[in-house]
Design a protein around this motif. Structure first.
Motif, mmCIF file in Angstrom:
data_model
loop_
_atom_site.group_PDB
_atom_site.id
_atom_site.type_symbol
_atom_site.label_atom_id
_atom_site.label_comp_id
_atom_site.label_asym_id
_atom_site.label_seq_id
_atom_site.Cartn_x
_atom_site.Cartn_y
_atom_site.Cartn_z
ATOM 1 N N ARG A 50 40.884 -12.130 -72.945
ATOM 2 C CA ARG A 50 40.817 -13.520 -73.402
ATOM 3 C C ARG A 50 40.744 -14.507 -72.226
ATOM 4 O O ARG A 50 41.096 -15.680 -72.360
ATOM 5 C CB ARG A 50 42.032 -13.835 -74.293
ATOM 6 C CG ARG A 50 41.954 -13.155 -75.659
ATOM 7 C CD ARG A 50 43.272 -13.250 -76.423
ATOM 8 N NE ARG A 50 43.206 -12.518 -77.677
ATOM 9 C CZ ARG A 50 43.164 -13.099 -78.885
ATOM 10 N NH1 ARG A 50 43.211 -14.402 -79.001
ATOM 11 N NH2 ARG A 50 43.106 -12.350 -79.967
ATOM 12 N N GLY A 51 40.324 -14.012 -71.066
ATOM 13 C CA GLY A 51 39.957 -14.916 -69.967
ATOM 14 C C GLY A 51 41.055 -15.267 -68.981
ATOM 15 O O GLY A 51 40.836 -16.081 -68.085
ATOM 16 N N GLY A 52 42.253 -14.688 -69.141
ATOM 17 C CA GLY A 52 43.369 -15.047 -68.247
ATOM 18 C C GLY A 52 43.252 -14.392 -66.883
ATOM 19 O O GLY A 52 42.532 -13.408 -66.692
ATOM 20 N N SER A 53 43.993 -14.959 -65.953
ATOM 21 C CA SER A 53 44.145 -14.349 -64.636
ATOM 22 C C SER A 53 45.477 -13.596 -64.697
ATOM 23 O O SER A 53 46.521 -14.187 -64.965
ATOM 24 C CB SER A 53 44.168 -15.498 -63.630
ATOM 25 O OG SER A 53 44.536 -15.049 -62.407
ATOM 26 N N VAL A 54 45.408 -12.274 -64.517
ATOM 27 C CA VAL A 54 46.576 -11.447 -64.835
ATOM 28 C C VAL A 54 47.152 -10.802 -63.576
ATOM 29 O O VAL A 54 46.410 -10.254 -62.761
ATOM 30 C CB VAL A 54 46.174 -10.327 -65.838
ATOM 31 C CG1 VAL A 54 47.385 -9.509 -66.246
ATOM 32 C CG2 VAL A 54 45.524 -10.920 -67.067
ATOM 33 N N THR A 55 48.464 -10.880 -63.430
ATOM 34 C CA THR A 55 49.149 -10.194 -62.338
ATOM 35 C C THR A 55 50.110 -9.177 -62.936
ATOM 36 O O THR A 55 50.987 -9.535 -63.732
ATOM 37 C CB THR A 55 49.930 -11.205 -61.463
ATOM 38 O OG1 THR A 55 49.021 -12.196 -60.993
ATOM 39 C CG2 THR A 55 50.570 -10.508 -60.268
ATOM 40 N N LEU A 56 49.906 -7.905 -62.580
ATOM 41 C CA LEU A 56 50.746 -6.839 -63.111
ATOM 42 C C LEU A 56 51.808 -6.502 -62.079
ATOM 43 O O LEU A 56 51.467 -6.116 -60.954
ATOM 44 C CB LEU A 56 49.898 -5.586 -63.386
ATOM 45 C CG LEU A 56 48.539 -5.793 -64.075
ATOM 46 C CD1 LEU A 56 47.802 -4.466 -64.170
ATOM 47 C CD2 LEU A 56 48.734 -6.389 -65.451
#
Ligand SMILES: NC(=O)c1ccc[n+]([C@@H]2O[C@H](COP(=O)([O-])OP(=O)(O)OC[C@H]3O[C@@H](n4cnc5c(N)ncnc54)[C@H](OP(=O)(O)O)[C@@H]3O)[C@@H](O)[C@H]2O)c1
Length: 326
Positions: A61-67
């Motif tokens: 859904r377009g987010g910038s994700v940090t795992l």
């Protein structure tokens, strides 16, 4: 002595089964127009199960994700980038059972200069017996409870959050029916076996909910626009049983596979809570999957909340000179 709701994993699994038939009055609010463009989302424990599925859907859904993970680096991030076509997926090494690792993670996030809009406090373990961490705490207590306090305080105090950031604590409806806090044993390391470990799981969720409710009070008292909300995803066919004794694990794997929800299904209400305008400015909401409801009434006792918060910070200070209070 404290106790959780269950001491048998099969009792917990059966309750999970009945959860599948609960009404989901908010499900229709989970729509494709919930998007994350321009938002940075941090998820702890995203190598498998719920955390992985939330990360993948937010990326889709377009987010910038940090795992923030202790394992699976870099392949987990690579898999999500490949599946979703979203290049903005990164990983930071974070072992919540290791205090130094938590500090390094927050230093990395603070140095990146980009603020977090959502933090999903997802990671948890279920161990077959007590295990002592290098800083002297019980591992389940640290990972499932105290590390969340530590991480939340550090992220707030080090300025890692955008002004309206959503802090989302992954809980369990099994917190309901756990005993009140046992102050004599709070934070003390004790040896235990499998049934106490199962019992502690839901007791630590009660601690988490009480802490998150107190965090909400503290944020409001400071005039902060950060929010602190909680959700139980319902029964998830995840890796949470991976450290169970082999026979029990085989039985539970069968139950999980046959009955529990897939991680992508279980992730839906979490993504809804993380991204929907329905929660703009709302704090201390508890969702049980797609239904909003009150938590166990013990969670709302303000004296108990304050006491738990202060005891948690004091405990943290007792083994970490870099502890900060909030
Ligand atoms: N499964 C259910 O039925 C259910 C129901 C209600 C609530 N929940 C909650 O949902 C959340 C996710 O659990 P899950 O069911 O998806 O289980 P899971 O598949 O086992 O995922 C747990 C995640 O936590 C990570 N983790 C464990 N210890 C860690 C540590 N010391 N530092 C950093 N990360 C650590 C694991 O990483 P590794 O791969 O490195 O071990 C994994 O990524 C938990 O909060 C759980 O309590 C689950």
């Amino acid at each position: 002595m404290s106790h959780g709701r269950f001491s048998s994993p099969l009792g917990a699994a059966l309750t999970g089964f009945f959860d599948l038939f609960r009404a989901a009055p908010l499900k229709h609010r989970y729509t494709p127009d919930i998007r994350f463009e321009g938002k940075r989302v941090l998820i702890t424990g995203a190598t498998s199960g719920l955390g992985y599925a939330v990360a993948e859907e937010v990326a889709r859904r377009g987010g910038s994700v940090t795992l923030a993970c202790r394992s699976g680096i870099p392949q987990t991030g690579e898999a999500i980038r490949k599946k979703t076509g979203n290049a903005h997926v990164e990983m930071v090494r974070c072992d919540l059972a290791d205090l130094v690792s938590i500090h390094v993670t927050v230093n990395t996030l603070a140095a990146s200069g980009s603020k977090l809009d959502v933090v999903v406090f997802n990671a948890a373990v279920t161990l077959p017996r007590s295990r002592r961490t290098s800083s002297g705490q019980d591992e389940m207590f640290l990972v499932n409870y105290l590390a969340n306090v530590i991480l939340a305080c550090l992220l707030i105090e080090r300025g890692c959050l955008s002004p309206k950031a959503r802090l989302i604590f992954i809980s369990s409806d099994s917190h309901r029916g756990a005993s009140a806090v046992d102050w004599n044993e709070f934070g003390r390391y004790e040896e235990y076996g499998v049934s106490k470990a199962i019992s502690n799981y839901s007791y630590f969720k009660l601690l988490m909910n009480t802490m998150a409710t107190e965090l909400d009070r503290r944020l409001k008292a400071r005039g902060s626009t950060l929010t602190s909300n909680l959700i139980c995803p319902g029964p998830v066919n995840s890796n949470i049983i991976k450290e169970a004794p082999p026979l029990l694990r085989a039985i539970l794997r069968g139950v999980f596979t046959l009955i529990f929800k897939s991680p992508p299904k279980a992730a839906e209400p979490v993504v809804y809570l993380a991204g929907s305008p329905d929660f703009e400015g709302r704090s201390n909401v508890y969702l049980h999957m797609f239904a909003e409801k009150p938590m166990d009434e013990k969670v709302y006792d303000p004296e108990e909340g304050q006491r738990l918060w202060e005891a948690s910070i004091d405990l943290w200070k007792s083994f970490d000179p870099r502890a900060v209070s909030f």
